[in-house]
Design an enzyme around this catalytic site. Sequence first.
Site, PDB file in Angstrom:
ATOM      1  N   GLY A 177      11.273 -14.672  39.444  1.00  0.00           N
ATOM      2  CA  GLY A 177       9.906 -15.942  40.120  1.00  0.00           C
ATOM      3  C   GLY A 177       8.256 -15.463  39.479  1.00  0.00           C
ATOM      4  O   GLY A 177       8.775 -15.020  38.465  1.00  0.00           O
ATOM      5  N   GLY A 178       7.291 -15.688  39.878  1.00  0.00           N
ATOM      6  CA  GLY A 178       6.253 -15.993  39.508  1.00  0.00           C
ATOM      7  C   GLY A 178       6.297 -14.336  39.132  1.00  0.00           C
ATOM      8  O   GLY A 178       5.064 -13.819  37.793  1.00  0.00           O
ATOM      9  N   GLY A 412      -0.208 -25.522   2.353  1.00  0.00           N
ATOM     10  CA  GLY A 412      -0.783 -24.875   3.454  1.00  0.00           C
ATOM     11  C   GLY A 412      -0.706 -23.276   4.284  1.00  0.00           C
ATOM     12  O   GLY A 412      -1.078 -22.726   5.153  1.00  0.00           O
ATOM     13  N   ALA A 413       0.681 -22.960   3.999  1.00  0.00           N
ATOM     14  CA  ALA A 413       1.207 -21.568   4.442  1.00  0.00           C
ATOM     15  C   ALA A 413      -0.391 -20.678   3.928  1.00  0.00           C
ATOM     16  O   ALA A 413      -0.139 -19.679   4.455  1.00  0.00           O
ATOM     17  CB  ALA A 413       2.538 -21.476   4.288  1.00  0.00           C
TER      18      ALA A 413
HETATM   19  C1  HXC Z   1      12.318  -7.930  50.462  1.00  0.00           C
HETATM   20  C2  HXC Z   1      13.935  -7.076  49.447  1.00  0.00           C
HETATM   21  C3  HXC Z   1      13.827  -8.141  47.957  1.00  0.00           C
HETATM   22  C4  HXC Z   1      12.499  -9.161  48.460  1.00  0.00           C
HETATM   23  C5  HXC Z   1      15.333  -7.128  47.208  1.00  0.00           C
HETATM   24  N1  HXC Z   1      14.927  -6.856  48.798  1.00  0.00           N
HETATM   25  N2  HXC Z   1      14.061  -8.030  46.635  1.00  0.00           N
HETATM   26  N3  HXC Z   1      14.109  -7.580  50.724  1.00  0.00           N
HETATM   27  N4  HXC Z   1      11.885  -8.605  49.762  1.00  0.00           N
HETATM   28  N5  HXC Z   1      11.853 -10.152  47.481  1.00  0.00           N
HETATM   29  C6  HXC Z   1      15.780  -5.628  49.460  1.00  0.00           C
HETATM   30  C7  HXC Z   1      17.478  -5.920  49.845  1.00  0.00           C
HETATM   31  O1  HXC Z   1      17.019  -7.092  50.884  1.00  0.00           O
HETATM   32  C8  HXC Z   1      17.725  -4.758  49.961  1.00  0.00           C
HETATM   33  O2  HXC Z   1      17.670  -3.914  51.189  1.00  0.00           O
HETATM   34  C9  HXC Z   1      17.076  -3.884  49.023  1.00  0.00           C
HETATM   35  O3  HXC Z   1      16.541  -4.473  48.236  1.00  0.00           O
HETATM   36  C10 HXC Z   1      18.048  -3.866  47.915  1.00  0.00           C
HETATM   37  O4  HXC Z   1      18.447  -5.461  47.216  1.00  0.00           O
HETATM   38  P1  HXC Z   1      19.700  -5.766  46.756  1.00  0.00           P
HETATM   39  O5  HXC Z   1      20.139  -6.965  46.882  1.00  0.00           O
HETATM   40  O6  HXC Z   1      20.725  -4.649  47.588  1.00  0.00           O
HETATM   41  O7  HXC Z   1      20.201  -4.897  44.717  1.00  0.00           O
HETATM   42  P2  HXC Z   1      20.675  -6.043  43.939  1.00  0.00           P
HETATM   43  O8  HXC Z   1      22.349  -6.448  44.869  1.00  0.00           O
HETATM   44  O9  HXC Z   1      21.083  -5.152  42.794  1.00  0.00           O
HETATM   45  O10 HXC Z   1      19.826  -7.261  44.166  1.00  0.00           O
HETATM   46  C11 HXC Z   1      18.424  -6.986  42.918  1.00  0.00           C
HETATM   47  C12 HXC Z   1      18.221  -8.702  42.833  1.00  0.00           C
HETATM   48  C13 HXC Z   1      18.665  -9.070  44.567  1.00  0.00           C
HETATM   49  C14 HXC Z   1      18.709  -9.846  42.348  1.00  0.00           C
HETATM   50  C15 HXC Z   1      16.752  -8.413  42.843  1.00  0.00           C
HETATM   51  O11 HXC Z   1      17.890  -7.992  45.352  1.00  0.00           O
HETATM   52  C16 HXC Z   1      17.166 -10.591  45.102  1.00  0.00           C
HETATM   53  O12 HXC Z   1      17.878 -11.526  44.301  1.00  0.00           O
HETATM   54  N6  HXC Z   1      16.675 -10.174  45.026  1.00  0.00           N
HETATM   55  C17 HXC Z   1      15.455 -11.683  45.774  1.00  0.00           C
HETATM   56  C18 HXC Z   1      15.075 -11.789  44.909  1.00  0.00           C
HETATM   57  C19 HXC Z   1      14.011 -13.040  44.491  1.00  0.00           C
HETATM   58  O13 HXC Z   1      14.234 -14.058  44.987  1.00  0.00           O
HETATM   59  N7  HXC Z   1      12.516 -12.634  44.839  1.00  0.00           N
HETATM   60  C20 HXC Z   1      11.711 -13.628  45.180  1.00  0.00           C
HETATM   61  C21 HXC Z   1      10.794 -13.911  43.674  1.00  0.00           C
HETATM   62  S1  HXC Z   1       9.907 -15.229  44.338  1.00  0.00           S
HETATM   63  P3  HXC Z   1      18.333  -3.326  51.574  1.00  0.00           P
HETATM   64  O14 HXC Z   1      17.937  -2.895  53.269  1.00  0.00           O
HETATM   65  O15 HXC Z   1      19.782  -4.104  52.206  1.00  0.00           O
HETATM   66  O16 HXC Z   1      18.826  -1.945  50.918  1.00  0.00           O
HETATM   67  C22 HXC Z   1       8.359 -14.309  43.581  1.00  0.00           C
HETATM   68  C23 HXC Z   1       7.573 -15.157  43.429  1.00  0.00           C
HETATM   69  C24 HXC Z   1       5.748 -14.460  43.095  1.00  0.00           C
HETATM   70  O17 HXC Z   1       8.584 -13.592  43.471  1.00  0.00           O
HETATM   71  C25 HXC Z   1       5.421 -15.108  42.948  1.00  0.00           C
HETATM   72  C26 HXC Z   1       3.625 -14.930  42.424  1.00  0.00           C
HETATM   73  C27 HXC Z   1       3.057 -15.821  42.328  1.00  0.00           C
END
Ligand code: HXC
Length: 522
Positions: A177-178, A412-413
């Site tokens: 994401g961001g 030009g390069a």
């Molecule tokens: C809260 C999170 C989390 C999140 C992971 N966890 N991402 N908790 N917020 N964004 C937690 C999980 O619930 C889990 O907790 C532990 O971290 C490990 O994650 P897993 O999913 O078991 O790990 P894995 O299978 O390796 O997968 C990793 C992952 C997946 C691919 C990153 O966790 C995932 O898709 N997470 C969400 C990603 C996402 O959509 N993030 C938001 C992006 S937008 P437990 O308690 O079960 O151990 C963004 C906006 C930024 O970031 C904007 C800036 C301007």
Amino acid sequence: MSISEMGVRPAAPPRRTMRALRDRRDELTSRVALGDQAAVERQHRLGKRTARERLDLLLDEGSFVEIDLHRKGSTGAATDGVVAGSGTVEGRRVFVYAQDFTIAGGSLGAAHAAKIHKVLDLALDTGSPVVALNDSGGARIQEGVLALDGYGGIFRRQVEASGVIPQIAVVLGPCAGGAAYSPALADFTFMVRDTAQMYLTGPDVVRAVSGERVTHDQLGGADVHGGRSGVASFVHDDEESCFADVRYLLSLLPGNNLEPPPAAADRGPGDDLRPALADLVPVEPNQPYDMRAVIGELVDDGEFLEVHEGWAGNVVCALARIAGEVVGVVGNQPLVLAGVLDTSASQKAARFVRFCDAFGIPLVTLVDVPGFLPGTEQEHGGAIRHGAKLLYAYCEASVPRVQVILRKAYGGAYIVMDSRSIGCDLSLAWPTNEIAVMGAEAAVNVVHRKQLAAAPDPAELRAVLVAQYADELMHPYYAAERGLVDDVIDPAETRSAIARGLAMLRDKRRRPPARKHGNVPL
Ligand code: HXC
């Protein structure tokens, strides 16, 4: 009246109590320093290290000073999923933060973000480089807009620090994401194969929107960003080699834009001859050769750090030292696409030139360029816009600039590759150089088209005209006699000529005119 005023010294706590306090603190610290054991084991199973193990690889032994260890956020865990502080690399100060995937997936909430803000502020205040170790699920979903706000604060600080302190991002896990904009704003981004991924929208969203099925790695793995998108400047097979290169990179960078780049203590000879250079570059203009071999001959100990090695290979950008002084080398690479400039090469070299200029690193440009890559794909892809970035970057650069024309320098390069006319300080050319609007064959075909069409033997006439053109316009002294080249040098003397040139230019001071900022064609 207080006890001290009465002349009575308060008793020191008994030694046993002090030891007990220390033990208790150590016990508490070890308990809060990491996520639970299962999460640590999972991290190791995936071939990843924990945040603290990574800091051990990055920093000089025992140098890490942690801040905000006990700070808690919505996770309830100390550190709130990011280990932050400062340490040294080869004795020089750096600020660091390492996201800890073992605590809530390294996700970023308000407290986690506030710690990163503090590190960025301290790095800027002290004029020290900052290294970010990214391994995070992104914005902590449970904290909603507070997490997004935290990212905004990181981006704003990174931009404020841009060009003031070097910023290095090391991506060692997910960066989605961001969140991916943070490494994108850094000066250099490292990624590790198989474990690091960066993308704005993940595979599930991609499938939902377009039906396309891709894995995390196919979408945003290290090879994708190191070889195709150009997002990653360096790609490594494992964390050990990655951190070794982060340390090497730091050894070539100043702490900030007001410090000179770190010269080697032992400056080594700058006047030694390199006879191998003449053999490395074939005289025949269409014969390929490896520009990296030329760079290896020119720089101290043959050592250089190539940036974006896997992307836009038709231009080579590298940091190295010549006679002890750090230099940024930009060279056309005849081994890839004959060394033409295209959209990617222009962007790659432009960003490198701007980095070097921002941090006072002199530029050495090695020219062997047949022109721009022709074709609709290039033109429609914005070749003009991207080429203008490189042109702008060079024109604006106020660091010492030395150009060496090894062989071809067409059209030009040639002008874009730091020619005299756009402001290089010293232009040197090998005797084999061909500086011209285009190659002799192409020139004759344009200028004498009608004559050739009417000739009884066009091939014979073409040969005569090509020889005539080459004789008049493409000899080594044509440009030198007109002040566009400062000297025609023996290839073996190239290293010493560059070293002498850099010494001559060491005190160069050129200030841009006052303005808010230029309008670089981004
Ligand atoms: C809260 C999170 C989390 C999140 C992971 N966890 N991402 N908790 N917020 N964004 C937690 C999980 O619930 C889990 O907790 C532990 O971290 C490990 O994650 P897993 O999913 O078991 O790990 P894995 O299978 O390796 O997968 C990793 C992952 C997946 C691919 C990153 O966790 C995932 O898709 N997470 C969400 C990603 C996402 O959509 N993030 C938001 C992006 S937008 P437990 O308690 O079960 O151990 C963004 C906006 C930024 O970031 C904007 C800036 C301007």
